[in-house]
Motif scaffolding. Structure first.
Motif, PDB file in Angstrom:
ATOM      1  N   LEU A 185       3.707   6.506  -9.278  1.00  8.74           N
ATOM      2  CA  LEU A 185       4.406   5.228  -9.337  1.00  8.74           C
ATOM      3  C   LEU A 185       4.944   4.963 -10.732  1.00  8.74           C
ATOM      4  CD1 LEU A 185       1.921   3.164  -7.161  1.00  8.74           C
ATOM      5  CD2 LEU A 185       4.199   3.908  -6.496  1.00  8.74           C
ATOM      6  N   THR A 216       0.827  -1.198   0.000  1.00 10.69           N
ATOM      7  CA  THR A 216       0.000   0.000   0.000  1.00 10.69           C
ATOM      8  C   THR A 216       0.864   1.252   0.000  1.00 10.69           C
ATOM      9  OG1 THR A 216      -1.804   1.183   1.119  1.00 10.69           O
ATOM     10  CG2 THR A 216      -0.203   0.068   2.528  1.00 10.69           C
ATOM     11  N   ALA A 217       0.380   2.266  -0.685  1.00 10.77           N
ATOM     12  CA  ALA A 217       1.004   3.588  -0.665  1.00 10.77           C
ATOM     13  C   ALA A 217       0.093   4.587   0.025  1.00 10.77           C
ATOM     14  CB  ALA A 217       1.299   4.044  -2.104  1.00 10.77           C
ATOM     15  N   HIS A 218      -0.908   4.080   0.712  1.00 12.05           N
ATOM     16  CA  HIS A 218      -1.924   4.943   1.333  1.00 12.05           C
ATOM     17  C   HIS A 218      -1.505   5.310   2.750  1.00 12.05           C
ATOM     18  CE1 HIS A 218      -5.796   6.320   2.895  1.00 12.05           C
ATOM     19  NE2 HIS A 218      -6.175   6.448   1.636  1.00 12.05           N
ATOM     20  N   ALA A 248       6.534   0.859  -1.586  1.00 14.52           N
ATOM     21  CA  ALA A 248       5.627   0.264  -2.570  1.00 14.52           C
ATOM     22  C   ALA A 248       6.238   0.341  -3.966  1.00 14.52           C
ATOM     23  CB  ALA A 248       4.279   0.970  -2.537  1.00 14.52           C
ATOM     24  N   VAL A 266      -0.812  -2.598  -5.822  1.00 15.56           N
ATOM     25  CA  VAL A 266      -0.598  -1.430  -4.969  1.00 15.56           C
ATOM     26  C   VAL A 266      -1.938  -0.759  -4.702  1.00 15.56           C
ATOM     27  CG1 VAL A 266       0.628   0.738  -4.644  1.00 15.56           C
ATOM     28  CG2 VAL A 266       1.658  -1.081  -6.037  1.00 15.56           C
ATOM     29  N   THR A 284      -3.445   2.549  -3.807  1.00 18.12           N
ATOM     30  CA  THR A 284      -2.899   3.883  -4.017  1.00 18.12           C
ATOM     31  C   THR A 284      -3.598   4.914  -3.147  1.00 18.12           C
ATOM     32  OG1 THR A 284      -4.409   4.425  -5.830  1.00 18.12           O
ATOM     33  CG2 THR A 284      -2.371   3.249  -6.400  1.00 18.12           C
ATOM     34  N   ALA A 332       0.002   9.514  -4.601  1.00 24.82           N
ATOM     35  CA  ALA A 332       0.811   8.289  -4.607  1.00 24.82           C
ATOM     36  C   ALA A 332       0.056   7.234  -5.401  1.00 24.82           C
ATOM     37  CB  ALA A 332       1.087   7.808  -3.189  1.00 24.82           C
ATOM     38  N   ASP A 389       4.896   6.566   3.387  1.00 24.15           N
ATOM     39  CA  ASP A 389       5.899   6.823   2.359  1.00 24.15           C
ATOM     40  C   ASP A 389       5.681   5.844   1.195  1.00 24.15           C
ATOM     41  OD1 ASP A 389       8.137   7.214   0.787  1.00 24.15           O
ATOM     42  OD2 ASP A 389       9.593   6.845   2.385  1.00 24.15           O
ATOM     43  N   PRO A 390       5.477   6.360  -0.035  1.00 29.22           N
ATOM     44  CA  PRO A 390       5.209   5.439  -1.151  1.00 29.22           C
ATOM     45  C   PRO A 390       6.450   4.735  -1.691  1.00 29.22           C
ATOM     46  CG  PRO A 390       5.184   7.706  -1.934  1.00 29.22           C
ATOM     47  CD  PRO A 390       5.350   7.772  -0.433  1.00 29.22           C
ATOM     48  N   ARG A 391       7.656   5.103  -1.240  1.00 26.00           N
ATOM     49  CA  ARG A 391       8.862   4.519  -1.826  1.00 26.00           C
ATOM     50  C   ARG A 391       8.949   3.004  -1.635  1.00 26.00           C
ATOM     51  NH1 ARG A 391      13.824   6.608   0.353  1.00 26.00           N
ATOM     52  NH2 ARG A 391      14.850   5.547  -1.371  1.00 26.00           N
TER      53      ARG A 391
END
Length: 445
Positions: A166, A134-136, A143, A155, A157, A161, A139-141
């Motif tokens: 992505l 998850t990027a929710h 994912a 993912v 989102t 993000a 930090d989305p890095r």
């Protein structure tokens, strides 16, 4: 005769009913109607509250900040008031169940089809070997790095993000993306795009993104596998019939553990890699180097002066995304061959460091297996969490330690001297020494 007072049994605790609304568009679970009929409090997103028949006398809370809802739910439990929380799909999959449990609320959970399951179903893909991240709200890095590392990733989102962000981070990786929007509604749309097309697109929030490494199963899907109004996957090769023996369809691991430790182990013998003139990090040294790099799912590792690619490949076997930087064209071909032989994805950057490092995504850890002080200076300037380097020449140790310390790293090091068993004529055994190597590890303070 003394009578003992009978203990009054405690009143039963009223559990909060957490009910998932089906992401695939199916009617609500039959359990929803009876719990709604008696509910005194109903909590959910505005779209969920609008989708079900909330009793006229029930209080409702449209979710925004979660803290007020948690407080009201706790009050309802204490007062014995039946409460219902509406959620999307399976609320135990990166959903509200975790927060409700952390708040100490007693729960009864009725899941529905999750958005991830629905997205894979719409695409006609198996997902027993997929990683779900998850990027929710974070930090989305990690994912993004999971998508860089593994062949099949879903993912969840969030605004800022999503597919565009992505996709930008996946340019340069051989990936196709499936973006599932408005699942289970009349506006449902599934689009297959390249990372570049994802950057240029406009996407409804929230959406589910599936990241697939080539090859893509475009021709294997039936004509009706993608719903009306959707964009069919772009033409591409069918699933490979020549997947490595440790892998299933499309490079997925046959053991359904995409980010688990490799079944064949790590710190593998040198003969498990193609290399030339012994230009390979010896297994005893590689074991310590990989341990110091701490590869895992969600991290990005740079392998500079990659040579045979053995260090980066073993980081990829442990779930990390890997960029291998190598200036020698023949070595680059060897890295590709070794990565394919071990069924991992390693992105090769052909060029001479430090110039080749410009514009690369920020690493979590870097292995410097080749190059001089200028390479180490460039790496330290990027401030990764950890820098690991191997040195055969003792006169390079002190300058390297000083450089890393000046850049804000604490440094530890050790010299590794291994002696391997070797056969002698007549059945005797001797110890054959390998060249000693100094391993330095810098950790950012």
């Amino acid at each position: 005769m003394t009578r003992t007072a009978s203990a009054t049994p405690p009143a039963p605790v009223t559990a909060v009913s957490v009910v998932g609304l089906d992401a695939a568009g199916a009617p609500p679970h039959p359990a929803l109607a009876p719990v709604l009929a008696t509910a005194g409090l109903v909590v959910g997103a505005a779209r969920h509250l609008a989708a079900v028949p909330v009793p006229a006398g029930a209080d409702t809370i449209a979710l925004g900040p979660l803290a007020p809802a948690l407080r009201r739910l706790a009050e309802a439990v204490d007062a014995g008031v039946p409460a219902v929380v509406l959620a999307s799909g399976d609320p135990g999959l990166f959903g509200i169940v975790r927060r409700l449990r952390a708040a100490g609320l007693p729960l009864r959970v009725v899941p529905a089809v999750s958005s991830v399951a629905a997205a894979f179903a719409r695409a006609g893909l198996p997902w027993d070997g997929a990683a779900v991240v998850t990027a929710h709200g974070r930090d989305p890095r990690p994912a993004l790095n999971a998508c860089r590392a593994l062949p099949l990733v879903a993912v969840l989102t969030a605004p800022g993000a999503g597919a565009a962000e992505l996709g930008a981070g996946l340019i340069g990786w051989s990936r196709r993306l499936l973006v599932a929007e408005h699942l289970g509604t009349a506006a449902e749309r599934i689009r297959a795009v390249t990372p570049e097309q994802a950057v240029a697109g406009t996407w409804a929030d929230p959406h589910v993104l599936l990241s697939l490494a080539d090859p893509v199963p475009a021709r294997s899907a039936p004509a009706d596998a993608v719903p009306a109004g959707s964009t069919s996957p772009p033409a591409g090769p069918a699933w490979s019939a020549d997947a490595p023996p440790d892998r299933g369809t499309a490079g997925m691991r046959a053991d359904n553990q995409p980010a688990a430790a490799p079944a064949g182990g790590w710190a593998l013998p040198e003969d498990r890699y193609a290399h030339r003139d012994s230009m390979i990090t010896k297994s005893e040294v590689r074991a310590l180097v990989v341990a110091r790099l701490r590869p895992r799912l969600g991290r990005l590792i740079w392998d500079i002066g990659a040579g045979s690619g053995s260090v980066g490949i073993e980081c990829a076997l442990l779930g990390a995304a890997v960029l291998a930087v190598e200036q020698d064209a023949d070595a680059g071909a060897t890295i590709r061959a070794n990565a394919a032989a071990h069924a991992v994805h390693v992105r090769l950057i052909s060029g001479r460091a430090p110039a080749a490092l410009a514009g690369l995504p920020e690493p979590d850890a870097v292995f410097v297996g080749g190059g001089g002080v200028d390479v180490l200076t460039a790496v330290a300037a990027r401030q990764p969490e950890r820098v690991v380097l191997t040195l055969a020449a003792l006169d390079r140790v002190a300058p390297s330690v000083g450089l890393l310390r000046a850049a804000g790293y604490t440094v530890e090091g050790s010299q590794l001297s291994a002696a391997r068993l070797a056969d002698l004529p007549g059945g005797s055994i001797r110890l054959a020494a390998t060249n000693p190597v100094v391993v330095l590890t810098g950790e950012r303070q």
